[in-house]
Write a protein that holds these residues in place. Structure first.
Motif, PDB file in Angstrom:
ATOM      1  N   ASP A  82       0.853  -1.191   0.000  1.00 58.80           N
ATOM      2  CA  ASP A  82       0.000   0.000   0.000  1.00 58.80           C
ATOM      3  C   ASP A  82       0.886   1.237   0.000  1.00 58.80           C
ATOM      4  O   ASP A  82       1.609   1.492   0.972  1.00 58.80           O
ATOM      5  CB  ASP A  82      -0.887  -0.011   1.245  1.00 58.80           C
ATOM      6  CG  ASP A  82      -1.844   1.170   1.292  1.00 58.80           C
ATOM      7  OD1 ASP A  82      -1.710   2.095   0.448  1.00 58.80           O
ATOM      8  OD2 ASP A  82      -2.707   1.199   2.179  1.00 58.80           O
ATOM      9  N   LEU A 143       2.102   5.716  -9.149  1.00 56.70           N
ATOM     10  CA  LEU A 143       1.812   5.289 -10.518  1.00 56.70           C
ATOM     11  C   LEU A 143       1.854   3.766 -10.618  1.00 56.70           C
ATOM     12  O   LEU A 143       0.970   3.146 -11.240  1.00 56.70           O
ATOM     13  CB  LEU A 143       2.842   5.908 -11.470  1.00 56.70           C
ATOM     14  CG  LEU A 143       2.602   5.735 -12.973  1.00 56.70           C
ATOM     15  CD1 LEU A 143       1.337   6.484 -13.396  1.00 56.70           C
ATOM     16  CD2 LEU A 143       3.806   6.248 -13.761  1.00 56.70           C
ATOM     17  N   ASN A 144       2.831   3.159  -9.984  1.00 58.96           N
ATOM     18  CA  ASN A 144       2.931   1.694  -9.993  1.00 58.96           C
ATOM     19  C   ASN A 144       1.766   1.032  -9.262  1.00 58.96           C
ATOM     20  O   ASN A 144       1.478  -0.150  -9.488  1.00 58.96           O
ATOM     21  CB  ASN A 144       4.256   1.258  -9.372  1.00 58.96           C
ATOM     22  CG  ASN A 144       5.444   1.606 -10.248  1.00 58.96           C
ATOM     23  OD1 ASN A 144       5.304   1.798 -11.465  1.00 58.96           O
ATOM     24  ND2 ASN A 144       6.617   1.703  -9.650  1.00 58.96           N
ATOM     25  N   ALA A 145       1.128   1.799  -8.351  1.00 61.35           N
ATOM     26  CA  ALA A 145      -0.039   1.272  -7.627  1.00 61.35           C
ATOM     27  C   ALA A 145      -1.320   1.427  -8.429  1.00 61.35           C
ATOM     28  O   ALA A 145      -2.394   1.036  -7.967  1.00 61.35           O
ATOM     29  CB  ALA A 145      -0.177   1.970  -6.281  1.00 61.35           C
ATOM     30  N   GLY A 146      -1.223   2.016  -9.629  1.00 62.83           N
ATOM     31  CA  GLY A 146      -2.377   2.101 -10.508  1.00 62.83           C
ATOM     32  C   GLY A 146      -2.998   3.462 -10.679  1.00 62.83           C
ATOM     33  O   GLY A 146      -4.021   3.599 -11.355  1.00 62.83           O
ATOM     34  N   LEU A 147      -2.414   4.498 -10.094  1.00 64.15           N
ATOM     35  CA  LEU A 147      -2.983   5.835 -10.235  1.00 64.15           C
ATOM     36  C   LEU A 147      -2.623   6.428 -11.594  1.00 64.15           C
ATOM     37  O   LEU A 147      -1.540   6.163 -12.126  1.00 64.15           O
ATOM     38  CB  LEU A 147      -2.464   6.761  -9.131  1.00 64.15           C
ATOM     39  CG  LEU A 147      -3.233   6.780  -7.812  1.00 64.15           C
ATOM     40  CD1 LEU A 147      -3.023   5.486  -7.071  1.00 64.15           C
ATOM     41  CD2 LEU A 147      -2.795   7.956  -6.973  1.00 64.15           C
ATOM     42  N   PRO A 148      -3.498   7.256 -12.142  1.00 65.57           N
ATOM     43  CA  PRO A 148      -3.145   7.985 -13.360  1.00 65.57           C
ATOM     44  C   PRO A 148      -1.957   8.914 -13.094  1.00 65.57           C
ATOM     45  O   PRO A 148      -1.770   9.392 -11.967  1.00 65.57           O
ATOM     46  CB  PRO A 148      -4.415   8.788 -13.679  1.00 65.57           C
ATOM     47  CG  PRO A 148      -5.511   8.108 -12.930  1.00 65.57           C
ATOM     48  CD  PRO A 148      -4.872   7.533 -11.705  1.00 65.57           C
ATOM     49  N   ASN A 196     -11.108   3.873  -4.274  1.00 69.65           N
ATOM     50  CA  ASN A 196     -11.359   4.750  -5.420  1.00 69.65           C
ATOM     51  C   ASN A 196     -11.078   6.205  -5.118  1.00 69.65           C
ATOM     52  O   ASN A 196     -11.052   7.049  -6.007  1.00 69.65           O
ATOM     53  CB  ASN A 196     -12.805   4.594  -5.890  1.00 69.65           C
ATOM     54  CG  ASN A 196     -13.069   3.213  -6.480  1.00 69.65           C
ATOM     55  OD1 ASN A 196     -12.151   2.578  -7.021  1.00 69.65           O
ATOM     56  ND2 ASN A 196     -14.310   2.747  -6.375  1.00 69.65           N
ATOM     57  N   GLN A 199      -8.385   7.891  -7.063  1.00 69.06           N
ATOM     58  CA  GLN A 199      -8.510   8.114  -8.485  1.00 69.06           C
ATOM     59  C   GLN A 199      -8.773   9.590  -8.775  1.00 69.06           C
ATOM     60  O   GLN A 199      -8.950  10.411  -7.880  1.00 69.06           O
ATOM     61  CB  GLN A 199      -9.643   7.256  -9.046  1.00 69.06           C
ATOM     62  CG  GLN A 199      -9.358   5.749  -8.912  1.00 69.06           C
ATOM     63  CD  GLN A 199     -10.495   4.915  -9.424  1.00 69.06           C
ATOM     64  OE1 GLN A 199     -11.516   5.449  -9.890  1.00 69.06           O
ATOM     65  NE2 GLN A 199     -10.342   3.606  -9.348  1.00 69.06           N
TER      66      GLN A 199
END
Length: 203
Positions: A82, A143-148, A196, A199
């Motif tokens: 996390d 970014l590697n955790a999936g955020l734009p 979310n 995001q």
């Protein structure tokens, strides 16, 4: 009979002495003579390694600090799934170091930035690079955790601002409460009400 421990090179001693001075007293809070005494180095050695004198040495110290900061961030982000928990651990580590020094030794980046003047161009450029590298490392973790990408960069800037501002407030208050409150509030906002929340916000 065991061999004596190796003597730290003069260049490293100078950088270590300057780093400690920046953390505790800022660039202008220590004179060159005292700095050389702490480093156990003659003036000729200083100018051999740092022809630009005290300012060039300060820039080298800033670069060394950022290497350690980004290295620590890399380890935390690699071992903590996390990213927000990684940030919590990062800030907690800095808070503990501040508390361990009796609230005397804060982050040298903020200390030098506050006392820099318009004519200190090389110093300011070094600080801008330093802050930028820290933001980039945090943004990469997010970014590697999936955020734009844009969201990651914005959150990285916010986290660094809370980190530096919280340390400054805790240092002058002689209390960890300001940075702990800022950290808890910021990370709770980022984590709430669901994953979310990290995001992009709605338009």
């Amino acid at each position: 009979m065991p061999a004596p421990p190796p003597v730290e090179p003069a260049r490293d001693r100078l950088i270590a002495a300057m780093t400690d001075a920046l953390r505790r007293r800022g660039l202008h809070g220590i004179g060159l003579t005292e700095l050389l005494q702490v480093a156990q180095a003659p003036k000729g050695v200083l100018y051999h390694h740092f022809p630009g004198g005290k300012t060039e040495l300060a820039i080298a110290a800033i670069d060394r600090v950022v290497e350690r900061m980004t290295g620590g961030l890399d380890k935390l982000l690699a071992t903590t799934p996390d990213p927000l928990q990684a940030m919590r651990r990062w800030i907690a580590g800095a808070t503990a170091r501040l508390q361990d020094t009796g609230f005397e030794a804060g982050c040298p980046l903020a200390t030098v930035a506050l006392e820099s003047r318009s004519e200190d161009q090389a110093l300011r450029e070094a600080l801008a690079r330093a802050f930028g590298r820290v933001r980039e490392r945090i943004a990469l973790g997010l970014l590697n955790a999936g955020l734009p990408a844009e969201r990651a960069q914005g959150l990285a800037a916010l986290i660094v601002a809370a980190y530096e501002g919280g340390l400054l407030q805790s240092r002058v208050a002689h209390s960890v409460e300001p940075i702990q409150r800022a950290t808890d509030t910021l990370l709770a906002l980022l984590a709430s009400p669901s994953p979310n929340a990290l995001q992009e916000p709605p338009p």
